[in-house]
Design an enzyme around this catalytic site. Structure first.
Site, short mmCIF file in Angstrom:
data_model
loop_
_atom_site.label_atom_id
_atom_site.label_comp_id
_atom_site.label_asym_id
_atom_site.label_seq_id
_atom_site.Cartn_x
_atom_site.Cartn_y
_atom_site.Cartn_z
N ASP A 99 40.31 52.99 38.29
CA ASP A 99 39.23 52.89 39.45
C ASP A 99 38.89 54.13 40.06
OD1 ASP A 99 37.74 51.28 41.16
OD2 ASP A 99 39.25 50.73 42.28
N PHE A 148 35.06 43.43 41.98
CA PHE A 148 36.55 43.28 41.91
C PHE A 148 36.96 42.19 40.93
CE2 PHE A 148 40.85 41.99 43.28
CZ PHE A 148 41.29 43.12 43.45
P1 IMP Z 1 43.08 53.55 41.37
O1 IMP Z 1 44.20 54.14 41.79
O2 IMP Z 1 41.93 53.18 42.46
O3 IMP Z 1 42.42 54.17 40.16
O4 IMP Z 1 43.41 51.71 40.93
C1 IMP Z 1 44.45 51.59 40.08
C2 IMP Z 1 45.07 50.12 40.42
O5 IMP Z 1 44.34 49.46 41.14
C3 IMP Z 1 45.03 49.58 39.16
O6 IMP Z 1 46.09 49.98 38.22
C4 IMP Z 1 44.96 47.97 39.60
O7 IMP Z 1 46.09 47.63 39.77
C5 IMP Z 1 44.07 48.09 41.02
N1 IMP Z 1 42.93 47.88 40.67
C6 IMP Z 1 41.59 48.54 40.72
N2 IMP Z 1 40.58 47.96 40.58
C7 IMP Z 1 41.00 46.61 40.46
C8 IMP Z 1 40.22 45.43 40.32
O8 IMP Z 1 38.83 45.45 40.32
N3 IMP Z 1 40.96 44.37 40.31
C9 IMP Z 1 42.21 44.25 40.36
N4 IMP Z 1 43.06 45.41 40.55
C10 IMP Z 1 42.25 46.67 40.63
#
Ligand code: IMP
Ligand code: MG
Length: 177
Positions: A99, A148
């Site tokens: 993300d 989400f």
């Molecule tokens: P990042 O560090 O922002 O790339 O997010 C990584 C973590 O956030 C992922 O491993 C997920 O656990 C959580 N995450 C990110 N986007 C979503 C979503 O749309 N739904 C649920 N969990 C999310």
């Protein structure tokens, strides 16, 4: 809010066949160590590794960046660490989604210090519109828009991880196809 299914069980399983084929072709039979990031990466990892045809070691890291809720804090913590020595090994990190990129950027730097032979990332989902960090997933199941998403390992307040398909909660009328 209504439930909008983004990817069915059948679509997910079919796409993992293709991603596994890409990974098998990339490593050309060399052994690898697969490191799912817990908790979200467990479901994709378990479907993926069953399709890999090289010798596969498994190890696990528990991370969290979200705390609770839907907004990444950017503050990545390790709750449980690797047991294996990964120096000189082909390492494949597996997670549910990339993300903002905070989690995988942090993990990539963290694992790089341990001197693996190669280091790649596989994620079931990629939400490129939200990226703030300079990092990408090498093997991606599906790109998703900025919703989400839950199911198939992805949670909201630690629920829904067990659902075998991927869905979003959206307002009625929005995102109708
Ligand atoms: P990042 O560090 O922002 O790339 O997010 C990584 C973590 O956030 C992922 O491993 C997920 O656990 C959580 N995450 C990110 N986007 C979503 C979503 O749309 N739904 C649920 N969990 C999310
Ligand atoms: Mg999560």
């Amino acid at each position: 809010m209504i439930k909008k299914v983004l990817f069915s069980q059948e679509q997910i399983q079919k796409r993992i066949d293709e991603v596994a084929k890409e990974i098998n072709e990339f490593y050309k039979g060399e052994p690898i160590i697969v490191i799912p990031l817990l908790r979200g990466g467990f479901m994709f990892a378990s479907d993926l590794v069953r399709r890999l045809d090289m010798l596969v070691e498994m190890d696990f890291i528990t991370t969290a960046s979200y705390g609770s809720g839907k907004v990444s804090s950017g503050d990545v913590k390790i709750f449980s660490d690797l047991r294996s020595n990964i120096e000189g090994k082909n390492v494949l990190i597996v997670d549910d989604i990339i993300d903002s990129g905070h989690t995988l950027k942090f993990m990539k730097d963290y694992i790089s210090i341990k001197k693996p032979k190669t280091l790649k990332i596989a994620t079931m989902l990629d939400k490129p519109s939200r990226r703030t960090q300079d990092i990408n997933s090498d093997f991606v199941g599906f790109e998703v828009e900025d919703l989400f998403i839950v199911g198939y390992g992805l949670d909201y307040e630690n629920n829904y991880r067990n659902i075998p398909y991927i869905f979003a909660f959206v307002e009625e009328g929005k995102y109708d196809k």
